[in-house]
Design a protein around this motif. Sequence first.
Motif, PDB file in Angstrom:
ATOM      1  N   TRP A 110       0.842  -1.209   0.000  1.00 41.49           N
ATOM      2  CA  TRP A 110       0.000   0.000   0.000  1.00 41.49           C
ATOM      3  C   TRP A 110       0.877   1.259   0.000  1.00 41.49           C
ATOM      4  CZ3 TRP A 110      -3.920   1.906   4.255  1.00 41.49           C
ATOM      5  CH2 TRP A 110      -4.918   2.668   3.633  1.00 41.49           C
ATOM      6  N   GLY A 142       0.005   6.769   5.974  1.00 39.56           N
ATOM      7  CA  GLY A 142      -0.608   7.695   6.932  1.00 39.56           C
ATOM      8  C   GLY A 142      -1.412   8.774   6.228  1.00 39.56           C
ATOM      9  N   CYS A 150     -12.361  10.983   6.382  1.00 38.84           N
ATOM     10  CA  CYS A 150     -13.124  11.139   5.139  1.00 38.84           C
ATOM     11  C   CYS A 150     -12.872  12.493   4.487  1.00 38.84           C
ATOM     12  CB  CYS A 150     -14.615  10.940   5.419  1.00 38.84           C
ATOM     13  SG  CYS A 150     -15.002   9.271   5.971  1.00 38.84           S
ATOM     14  N   ASN A 151     -12.561  13.505   5.280  1.00 31.59           N
ATOM     15  CA  ASN A 151     -12.292  14.818   4.699  1.00 31.59           C
ATOM     16  C   ASN A 151     -11.070  14.794   3.791  1.00 31.59           C
ATOM     17  OD1 ASN A 151     -14.433  16.044   5.926  1.00 31.59           O
ATOM     18  ND2 ASN A 151     -13.281  16.766   7.692  1.00 31.59           N
ATOM     19  N   PRO A 182      -3.173   5.301  11.538  1.00 33.33           N
ATOM     20  CA  PRO A 182      -2.600   4.457  10.481  1.00 33.33           C
ATOM     21  C   PRO A 182      -2.158   3.083  10.994  1.00 33.33           C
ATOM     22  CG  PRO A 182      -1.780   6.662  10.290  1.00 33.33           C
ATOM     23  CD  PRO A 182      -2.519   6.602  11.588  1.00 33.33           C
ATOM     24  N   THR A 183      -2.501   2.056  10.234  1.00 35.05           N
ATOM     25  CA  THR A 183      -2.085   0.690  10.537  1.00 35.05           C
ATOM     26  C   THR A 183      -0.570   0.580  10.405  1.00 35.05           C
ATOM     27  OG1 THR A 183      -4.165  -0.211   9.800  1.00 35.05           O
ATOM     28  CG2 THR A 183      -2.294  -1.708   9.768  1.00 35.05           C
ATOM     29  N   LYS A 226      -8.554  -1.742  20.596  1.00 32.27           N
ATOM     30  CA  LYS A 226      -9.716  -1.860  19.699  1.00 32.27           C
ATOM     31  C   LYS A 226     -10.596  -3.062  20.048  1.00 32.27           C
ATOM     32  CE  LYS A 226      -6.619  -2.514  16.905  1.00 32.27           C
ATOM     33  NZ  LYS A 226      -5.843  -3.075  15.811  1.00 32.27           N
ATOM     34  N   GLY A 398     -15.937   4.604   5.106  1.00 26.87           N
ATOM     35  CA  GLY A 398     -17.115   4.201   5.876  1.00 26.87           C
ATOM     36  C   GLY A 398     -18.288   3.924   4.950  1.00 26.87           C
ATOM     37  N   ALA A 399     -19.406   3.597   5.548  1.00 29.23           N
ATOM     38  CA  ALA A 399     -20.581   3.255   4.743  1.00 29.23           C
ATOM     39  C   ALA A 399     -21.187   4.492   4.070  1.00 29.23           C
ATOM     40  CB  ALA A 399     -21.621   2.573   5.631  1.00 29.23           C
ATOM     41  N   LEU A 401     -19.639   7.890   3.242  1.00 29.09           N
ATOM     42  CA  LEU A 401     -18.864   8.463   2.128  1.00 29.09           C
ATOM     43  C   LEU A 401     -18.760   7.430   0.996  1.00 29.09           C
ATOM     44  CD1 LEU A 401     -17.228  10.862   1.029  1.00 29.09           C
ATOM     45  CD2 LEU A 401     -15.186   9.796   1.992  1.00 29.09           C
ATOM     46  N   GLN A 415     -20.944  16.938  -3.834  1.00 30.29           N
ATOM     47  CA  GLN A 415     -21.503  17.092  -2.500  1.00 30.29           C
ATOM     48  C   GLN A 415     -21.716  18.552  -2.100  1.00 30.29           C
ATOM     49  OE1 GLN A 415     -19.445  15.113   0.677  1.00 30.29           O
ATOM     50  NE2 GLN A 415     -21.346  15.135   1.824  1.00 30.29           N
TER      51      GLN A 415
END
Length: 429
Positions: A110, A142, A150-151, A182-183, A226, A398-399, A401, A415
């Motif tokens: 990634w 990151g 989302c922004n 970040p993962t 988590k 997310g569901a 966006l 938008q």
Amino acid sequence: MEPVSTEIKDHRFLKELLSETDGMLIEMVRGFVDEVILPIRREMELSARSDFKLIEDLQRKLIPLGFQGGFLPEEYGGMNLTSVMTAGILAEEFGRGDASFFCAPAGGFWAMRPAMFAENKAVLNEFAPRFLGEDLYVACFGMTEPNGGCNIENMDMHGLGIRTTAKLDGDEWVINGSKVWPTNSGIADLYLVVCTTDPELGDDGIALIYVPVPTKGFSFGRFEDKAGFRGSREGDFYFDNVRVPKEFRAAGPGRDAELLHDNIVYARIFSAAWAIGCAQGAFDEVLAFTKDRLAAGKPIRQHTIGASILADIAIGIQVGRDAYVNAAYMYDHPEIYGPRHSKQMLSRASIAKVFCCDVAVEATNKAMELMGSYGYVTDYHVEKYWRDVKIIQLWEGGAQLGRLDVARGIYDYDQFYRNVMYNKLQLKK
Ligand SMILES: Cc1cc2nc3c(=O)[nH]c(=O)nc-3n(C[C@H](O)[C@H](O)[C@H](O)COP(=O)(O)OP(=O)(O)OC[C@H]3O[C@@H](n4cnc5c(N)ncnc54)[C@H](O)[C@@H]3O)c2cc1C
């Protein structure tokens, strides 16, 4: 475990879509998940609660098989394994065992994709060899910031949501700001950071910059605690006048924005596949459980209502799989289907991601219902898939966006149409 009824002669999708090498890789991972991961799923979660040793030892076993550097171009010692179809199917297989386990190896691909696609020789010469060593070399992408993930992902915002700044000073970028979530944060050796050189520049201001550790001024917060996805680590990181060579920017104005959007599209397809893997894992468990568990004198899966729920889960998994495989094939063939960073490709990828996550969350929920209280205890693992899959639905747009991104590829949806931000954002295009 008995074969799953949705498989036709051991195939879950058209095998003609895969190259021989990729097919062998997938077979190998399927075996690794069945023999190594599934028997110790619970122990892996416990390891994540202590020292991660078990998880890291298993991840090391994947290195000789090409999981750490196989995605790199051949001239840099890799195997050029860049097919998103293959990456997705591998994500599904790992998701069937433990989705979070795949985060460390997948992070490299990634993070390095923008440098590879931009053919950034400075970055590739410096960092590619490190993925080819014998020990873990982990990367992190990151993007998300405290004021919202989302922004930054939202294409219509043209980089306006990014607060992490990069200013050119002589031959170096000076980076200030912070990232959350970040993962691989805190364990990675290399970070690809989404910055802005100037929010007023819109997409041209978006800059993807590589930052290795240690670098002066680069620091980390604690790991997040988590509900699920415990085999990966996430946390905050901070930049206080961090300096890196100017060549560590992936490409340049405009192209970096395309590469960011490309990475988002890729992650939507990958996440769709991961979610289907979690659903498949839960389905395999519930299918076995309801075979032997009796209710009113007969196995639960022989009750019409039980069979109907199992059928719905199977339908969701198979249609979801078809959706992500279809999107991945299109993504892998830009010569036919157009640029990977386009709104149309984002829309296709988001259809797969939103649908797969919705059905996977529902599948794990329904599997738990069919198992009664046994679905809720750790011995039967379904609760683990239920905890794991939820975050896949929440991240990467997310569901909500995600659905807006579907609309963007269907018609000229904007938008900010006719609202206060509209004119400001139009100037930045
Ligand atoms: C386990 C885990 C791993 C992660 N890994 C990474 C990683 O590797 N790299 C990384 O950068 N981030 C990562 N993240 C962060 C994750 O991607 C973000 O949390 C996610 O993108 C959502 O951002 P947010 O939490 O700030 O929510 P927000 O952006 O605040 O969104 C909240 C809600 O508002 C909705 N929404 C947002 N924008 C709009 C809009 N324009 N219109 C309508 N509704 C909208 C969203 O869909 C959502 O329902 C990870 C998070 C977790 C938990």
